[in-house]
Design a protein around this motif. Sequence first.
Motif, short mmCIF file in Angstrom:
data_model
loop_
_atom_site.label_atom_id
_atom_site.label_comp_id
_atom_site.label_asym_id
_atom_site.label_seq_id
_atom_site.Cartn_x
_atom_site.Cartn_y
_atom_site.Cartn_z
N THR A 757 -78.38 -101.29 -24.06
CA THR A 757 -77.39 -101.82 -23.12
C THR A 757 -77.72 -101.37 -21.69
OG1 THR A 757 -75.70 -101.79 -24.84
CG2 THR A 757 -74.92 -101.91 -22.57
N ARG A 758 -78.21 -100.15 -21.53
CA ARG A 758 -78.52 -99.62 -20.20
C ARG A 758 -79.81 -100.20 -19.64
NH1 ARG A 758 -75.88 -95.27 -18.41
NH2 ARG A 758 -77.72 -94.59 -17.21
N THR A 759 -80.66 -100.73 -20.50
CA THR A 759 -81.98 -101.18 -20.01
C THR A 759 -82.21 -102.68 -20.11
OG1 THR A 759 -82.92 -100.68 -22.19
CG2 THR A 759 -83.05 -98.94 -20.50
N GLU A 760 -81.94 -103.27 -21.30
CA GLU A 760 -82.36 -104.66 -21.50
C GLU A 760 -81.25 -105.62 -21.91
OE1 GLU A 760 -84.12 -104.70 -25.91
OE2 GLU A 760 -85.01 -103.10 -24.69
N GLU A 761 -80.12 -105.13 -22.42
CA GLU A 761 -79.06 -106.02 -22.91
C GLU A 761 -78.36 -106.71 -21.74
OE1 GLU A 761 -77.50 -108.23 -25.12
OE2 GLU A 761 -78.03 -106.58 -26.45
N ASN A 762 -78.15 -108.04 -21.85
CA ASN A 762 -77.50 -108.79 -20.76
C ASN A 762 -76.31 -109.62 -21.24
OD1 ASN A 762 -78.76 -110.80 -22.18
ND2 ASN A 762 -80.13 -111.45 -20.50
N SER A 763 -75.87 -109.39 -22.50
CA SER A 763 -74.74 -110.15 -23.02
C SER A 763 -73.61 -109.20 -23.42
CB SER A 763 -75.17 -110.97 -24.25
OG SER A 763 -74.04 -111.56 -24.87
N PRO A 764 -72.52 -109.17 -22.65
CA PRO A 764 -71.40 -108.27 -22.98
C PRO A 764 -70.76 -108.62 -24.33
CG PRO A 764 -70.96 -109.52 -20.95
CD PRO A 764 -72.30 -109.91 -21.41
N LYS A 765 -70.73 -109.91 -24.67
CA LYS A 765 -70.12 -110.34 -25.95
C LYS A 765 -70.94 -109.82 -27.13
CE LYS A 765 -66.74 -112.76 -24.20
NZ LYS A 765 -65.35 -112.28 -24.32
N ASN A 766 -72.27 -109.90 -27.00
CA ASN A 766 -73.13 -109.39 -28.07
C ASN A 766 -72.92 -107.89 -28.26
OD1 ASN A 766 -74.21 -111.86 -28.55
ND2 ASN A 766 -76.34 -111.26 -28.27
N THR A 767 -72.83 -107.19 -27.14
CA THR A 767 -72.67 -105.74 -27.20
C THR A 767 -71.35 -105.37 -27.85
OG1 THR A 767 -73.98 -105.52 -25.18
CG2 THR A 767 -72.59 -103.64 -25.80
N THR A 768 -70.28 -106.07 -27.44
CA THR A 768 -68.95 -105.80 -28.02
C THR A 768 -68.95 -106.05 -29.52
OG1 THR A 768 -67.91 -106.47 -25.95
CG2 THR A 768 -66.51 -106.44 -27.92
N LEU A 769 -69.54 -107.19 -29.93
CA LEU A 769 -69.59 -107.52 -31.35
C LEU A 769 -70.39 -106.48 -32.12
CD1 LEU A 769 -69.19 -109.49 -33.76
CD2 LEU A 769 -71.34 -110.58 -33.07
N TYR A 770 -71.55 -106.11 -31.58
CA TYR A 770 -72.44 -105.21 -32.30
C TYR A 770 -71.80 -103.83 -32.49
CZ TYR A 770 -76.81 -102.97 -33.67
OH TYR A 770 -77.78 -102.30 -34.37
N PHE A 771 -71.21 -103.29 -31.42
CA PHE A 771 -70.54 -102.00 -31.54
C PHE A 771 -69.37 -102.08 -32.52
CE2 PHE A 771 -72.19 -100.62 -27.20
CZ PHE A 771 -73.04 -99.67 -27.75
N GLY A 772 -68.64 -103.20 -32.46
CA GLY A 772 -67.50 -103.38 -33.37
C GLY A 772 -67.95 -103.39 -34.83
N LEU A 773 -69.05 -104.08 -35.11
CA LEU A 773 -69.56 -104.15 -36.48
C LEU A 773 -70.00 -102.77 -36.98
CD1 LEU A 773 -71.71 -107.44 -36.39
CD2 LEU A 773 -69.42 -107.13 -37.29
N LEU A 774 -70.70 -102.02 -36.10
CA LEU A 774 -71.17 -100.70 -36.51
C LEU A 774 -70.01 -99.73 -36.74
CD1 LEU A 774 -74.29 -100.22 -34.17
CD2 LEU A 774 -74.27 -100.80 -36.60
N LEU A 775 -69.04 -99.73 -35.84
CA LEU A 775 -67.91 -98.81 -35.99
C LEU A 775 -67.07 -99.14 -37.22
CD1 LEU A 775 -66.83 -98.50 -32.23
CD2 LEU A 775 -67.93 -96.73 -33.64
#
Length: 796
Positions: A757-775
């Motif tokens: 997320t700090r270097t290459e991720e550019n989609s906030p929705k993807n990040t939100t979904l991915y963290f939600g799935l892992l948690l």
Amino acid sequence: MDNIYLLMVVALAILAIADLVVGVSNDAVNFLNSAIGSKAVSFRTIMIVASIGIAAGAVFSSGLMEVARKGIFNPGEFYFDEIMIIFMAVMITDILLLDFFNTLGMPTSTTVSIVFNLLGAAVSIALIKIGADQGLTFSDLGNYINTKTATKIISGILLSVVIAFSVGAIVQFITRLLLSYNFQKKAKWVGALFGGIALTALLYFIFMKGIKGTNYAKAIVDIVYNGGPEGLLDWANTYFGSAYENVKELAKAQKDLFKIDGDAGTIKMTLRGFLETYVFQIVAAGFALWSVLSYILINFFKVNIYKLIIIVGTFGLALAFSGNDLVNFIGVPIAGWQSYEAWVASGVPAAEFSMDVLAKKVDTPTLLLLGSGIIMVLTLWFSKKARYVADTEINLSREGEAKERFKPNFLSRGVVRGTVLISQGLGIITPKPAMEFIEKRFTKPVIDLPKNKSYEMPAFDMVRAAVNLMVAGVLISIATSMGLPLSTTYVTFMVAMGTSLADRAWGTESAVYRVAGVLNVIGGWFFTAISAFVAAATVAFLINLGGPIMIAVLLLVAVLLLARNTINYRKRVKAEKAEDSLKNSESSSVQGVIEESADNIKSFVNRGNKIYTSTIESLVKYDLIALKKSKKGIAKLDEEVEELRDNIFYFIKNLDESSVGASNFYINILGYLQDMSQSLEYITKASHKHVNNNHKKLRFNQIKDLKEIEEQLNELFGQIKKAFSDRDFDHIDTIINEKQELFNKVNQKIDKQVSRTRTEENSPKNTTLYFGLLLETKDLITATMNLLETYRENKS
């Protein structure tokens, strides 16, 4: 071109058979529910009695076919080609509509369906005729539609709903006050009097419904006037309390009850006339006779009079259904066939042959009626949908708690709150001794049953079943004698709901669900009327527009829809049988609870694993349809867990004194299953929402990480399933020891995503979904391990 009408008649015949099947599947609830719900007699006996009633009613139904011929529209205003369009539109729409309700398991009225189908199709063709003729306006529509009869039918059907509910509630309340729940212990003369009342009402009802429309109804039983033609009219006006202007008017008005010969100067009473003229005398004599016979049967032959009433009532309602509702299934095809015969004999072009012939009364061949009866009986025995529809009414009438199918809504909550306030108000103004008396009569006896046998209890007792049948029979008899049309479905359903309310079957724990169910069913009835009218009108318009080609297309569509509904229904039933459903614990010992819980855990883990795997796979493939299936799967699993939690009260009550400690174990297990279910629900919903909103697909590294976790979870759940399936509880320790390794793996994936997320991720929705799935996956693992630890602590 003439051959097309022969093909249409053949198509109508095939549609009639299909309509019989789908119609009986829905209307079977009318006469089966009281007997099935009370478990008064075996299911096989119920089916045999109902089959005989259906066969008898089918043979006696000839005179009721008029509604399809001239009850809704004026046939003389239409030509043969137009009539055939109306009939084709009606049959195609009717079959699809009834099959739709069968698939939903909702009872509806075949009478309302056929009436509004005929009305919609006739209005559509009439408007087309008016539009094509510049000399006609919309106000001329009344010339085509039999507004008087149609209004009478519709108002009679709607009025029957209110009357049936009210009368059912009042009669059940009075009956319960007199008999209480200890009716079996009452003096024998009490049962004999109840038997006299019920059997008199039911047999009069059977006789009235049985002979109506047959030649037996016209049999002469008495000559009431033989004084010549001169004084006939004056005598008749005095006798009937009317003011007929001529003998012709008199004969027309009394044609069903009396045979009037003006030339001979005689007035002869028919059998039907006798039954309707001497109602009080017949009922009084019947009551005396059947009361005595009931006493003899109870006292000397030890017959359970309530079972006899239920058997007779089931036969009577089956006969009434067949005799009254057969027109709904074959009336239109028979009218089409008779129209075709008349047209062929005339030699006139189809577009010029007026259908005045349908205004005349034509008897239906007995063989056709008998064949229809056989099809109805076979459907009754082999249709699974009929039993599915029957379950809806039985569960809404059930005494105490049951699996509630309907969800509460603001209307049901408002009705329940209003009813409670009214009840409290009545309680305040009612004298205390009267309230105590009522409470005593409505106190349900405590029935001592062996442990684990509560599921064998009937939905309601035989008194309520007898009242359901008796009241429905009496109301249908009254409507028949007064010439009022009604829906047997509406009457039987609303009587059952009225008796359930009066009998306090809807307690505070279930009322809001039951009322919601009743409102849903009633709403479905209005939907039937509106959709039948609109759909039949549309189909008639399309047939008129497209001719033979459109008929072929619509028939093909109808066949495909019926086939699809049948296939989907069978798939659903098969899936439900194959599915590892969670089951309520019925054991009364600690060891038994542990064994039963092991089965539930195995089933939950197996289904939960499939849902998790399917969700991740579908998210990776961006497969919205598969994600919808996953959502439905977890919703059903969550519902089953909720049902287990709702059953905790009965579970604790069922435990032995020495096993009360098992309740804490069972409650904790259910809590962890619910936690696991909630985690899976979030994962499926979040994934579905992401794909449904067309957000960016997950990146390759995210997919790779999720697949790794999915594989590890799949292995974990597989081990758990095997351990609980084989009852190898020692293996639980090995599984729990892997807990930290799983947590570390998930935490590692979270750290990698933070870095991305700090270097290459550019989609906030993807990040939100991915963290939600892992948690949520982490929470899922936590709940699973807690469940296993609880099991490890209690398995010994």
